[in-house]
Motif scaffolding. Structure first.
Motif, PDB file in Angstrom:
ATOM      1  N   PHE A  32       0.827  -1.199   0.000  1.00  0.00           N
ATOM      2  CA  PHE A  32       0.000   0.000   0.000  1.00  0.00           C
ATOM      3  C   PHE A  32       0.868   1.259   0.000  1.00  0.00           C
ATOM      4  O   PHE A  32       0.594   2.222  -0.725  1.00  0.00           O
ATOM      5  CB  PHE A  32      -0.927  -0.008   1.219  1.00  0.00           C
ATOM      6  N   TRP A  33       1.930   1.237   0.785  1.00  0.00           N
ATOM      7  CA  TRP A  33       2.833   2.390   0.843  1.00  0.00           C
ATOM      8  C   TRP A  33       3.507   2.630  -0.506  1.00  0.00           C
ATOM      9  O   TRP A  33       3.606   3.767  -0.965  1.00  0.00           O
ATOM     10  CB  TRP A  33       3.882   2.152   1.921  1.00  0.00           C
ATOM     11  N   SER A  39       1.910   6.862  -6.967  1.00  0.00           N
ATOM     12  CA  SER A  39       0.619   7.394  -7.457  1.00  0.00           C
ATOM     13  C   SER A  39      -0.159   6.353  -8.243  1.00  0.00           C
ATOM     14  O   SER A  39      -0.714   6.630  -9.314  1.00  0.00           O
ATOM     15  CB  SER A  39       0.854   8.646  -8.303  1.00  0.00           C
ATOM     16  N   PHE A  40      -0.202   5.144  -7.719  1.00  0.00           N
ATOM     17  CA  PHE A  40      -0.918   4.054  -8.378  1.00  0.00           C
ATOM     18  C   PHE A  40      -2.419   4.294  -8.289  1.00  0.00           C
ATOM     19  O   PHE A  40      -2.956   4.628  -7.234  1.00  0.00           O
ATOM     20  CB  PHE A  40      -0.559   2.729  -7.719  1.00  0.00           C
ATOM     21  N   ASP A  41      -3.096   4.118  -9.424  1.00  0.00           N
ATOM     22  CA  ASP A  41      -4.536   4.357  -9.486  1.00  0.00           C
ATOM     23  C   ASP A  41      -5.178   3.237 -10.292  1.00  0.00           C
ATOM     24  O   ASP A  41      -4.832   3.017 -11.466  1.00  0.00           O
ATOM     25  CB  ASP A  41      -4.830   5.716 -10.131  1.00  0.00           C
ATOM     26  N   LEU A  42      -6.108   2.509  -9.696  1.00  0.00           N
ATOM     27  CA  LEU A  42      -6.768   1.404 -10.382  1.00  0.00           C
ATOM     28  C   LEU A  42      -7.593   1.859 -11.578  1.00  0.00           C
ATOM     29  O   LEU A  42      -7.817   1.091 -12.514  1.00  0.00           O
ATOM     30  CB  LEU A  42      -7.674   0.645  -9.397  1.00  0.00           C
ATOM     31  N   SER A  43      -8.056   3.103 -11.566  1.00  0.00           N
ATOM     32  CA  SER A  43      -8.903   3.576 -12.660  1.00  0.00           C
ATOM     33  C   SER A  43      -8.157   3.620 -13.989  1.00  0.00           C
ATOM     34  O   SER A  43      -8.787   3.603 -15.054  1.00  0.00           O
ATOM     35  CB  SER A  43      -9.441   4.974 -12.331  1.00  0.00           C
ATOM     36  N   THR A  44      -6.825   3.652 -13.959  1.00  0.00           N
ATOM     37  CA  THR A  44      -6.066   3.690 -15.216  1.00  0.00           C
ATOM     38  C   THR A  44      -6.232   2.407 -16.015  1.00  0.00           C
ATOM     39  O   THR A  44      -6.033   2.411 -17.236  1.00  0.00           O
ATOM     40  CB  THR A  44      -4.580   3.915 -14.922  1.00  0.00           C
TER      41      THR A  44
END
Length: 266
Positions: A32-33, A39-44
């Motif tokens: 998670f850290w 800046s990981f984003d699942l929406s990508t």
């Protein structure tokens, strides 16, 4: 009756330990850290498919793809780079692997020096070697062949030295007890047993070099990768898709042949 009942009982499933939960929790927190830091984003994962760039991949201009100058000459150059680098790297790796093995090394000094040098070589990625040699030698297939030779040497030494370590030491001990010197003893006592693995590893490294030579072309190291990079600069992704389909087919055929040969050897 009681004995048969006891033997048919299932073994008791061990209970999870608190340490296992603690390790899982630490890994979860670290994951998670790391995701937050990059800046990981699942929406990508679904937003990327709405990018208009995908419309540039189709239709494929097969008349441009199936030409000697655009595709087949660079593909032949890619194969030449892979063949030359595999032969050079694997041939040099043969004596180095025996020097790096604790079973066949002549002495501890040679073992330590060869082990240290190859660890340093293996720590540098093949893409960096290609960039460095392109700068030093110039753009072209020669730099790509040299960089992949270093890559082949590093991979083969790692794989083959471990195979030599695991070889049966009894033939080597028998050769030494009969009065044979170090090199003849290694040649007769160890080399015949590990040679099939050496050939199998060489075929595997040839597969890796086929793929890597395509990537190295992106930094100017020759081959079809240089054509792909040129088309990318002009946003001709339709041509790139055609090239990738042909590359995939060639790599798949080579991989099937290599796997079949390795199964017969090992």
């Amino acid at each position: 009756m009681n004995d048969s009942t006891k033997t048919s009982e299932r073994p008791v499933k061990p209970k999870p330990r608190a340490r296992s939960f603690l390790i899982a929790l630490v890994l979860l927190v670290l994951t998670f850290w790391a995701a937050v830091r990059v800046s990981f984003d699942l929406s990508t994962f679904w937003e990327v498919w709405s990018n208009p760039i995908w419309s540039k991949f189709w239709p494929i201009p097969w008349d441009w793809v199936f030409t000697k100058e655009n595709t087949f000459d660079p593909l032949i150059e890619t194969l030449q780079i892979a063949v030359a680098s595999t032969l050079l790297g694997c041939l040099v790796a043969l004596p180095v692997s025996f020097a790096m093995s604790s079973l066949t090394t002549p002495n501890k000094v040679v073992y330590f020096i060869s082990k240290t040098i190859m660890n340093l070589v293996r720590a540098v990625p093949d893409l960096f070697w290609a960039k460095l040699l392109v700068t030093a030698i110039g753009i072209g297939a020669f730099a790509g062949a040299w960089s992949l030779s270093i890559f082949s040497l590093a991979v083969m030494v790692k794989l083959f030295s471990e195979t030599v370590d695991a070889a049966d030491p009894r033939p080597l001990e028998a050769a030494r007890s009969s009065g044979a010197r170090h090199l003849p003893a290694v040649k007769t006592g160890v080399f015949p047993t590990v040679f099939p693995s050496y050939v199998a590893y060489s075929l595997y490294i040839f597969e890796l070099n086929i793929r890597a030579s395509v990537v190295l072309g992106l930094v100017g190291a020759g081959g079809v990768g240089r054509v792909i990079e040129t088309q990318r600069q002009f946003f001709r992704f339709d041509r790139i898709l055609g090239l990738l389909i042909i590359i995939f087919g060639i790599v798949w055929v080579i991989e099937q042949i290599s796997v079949s040969l390795r199964k017969r050897l090992v």
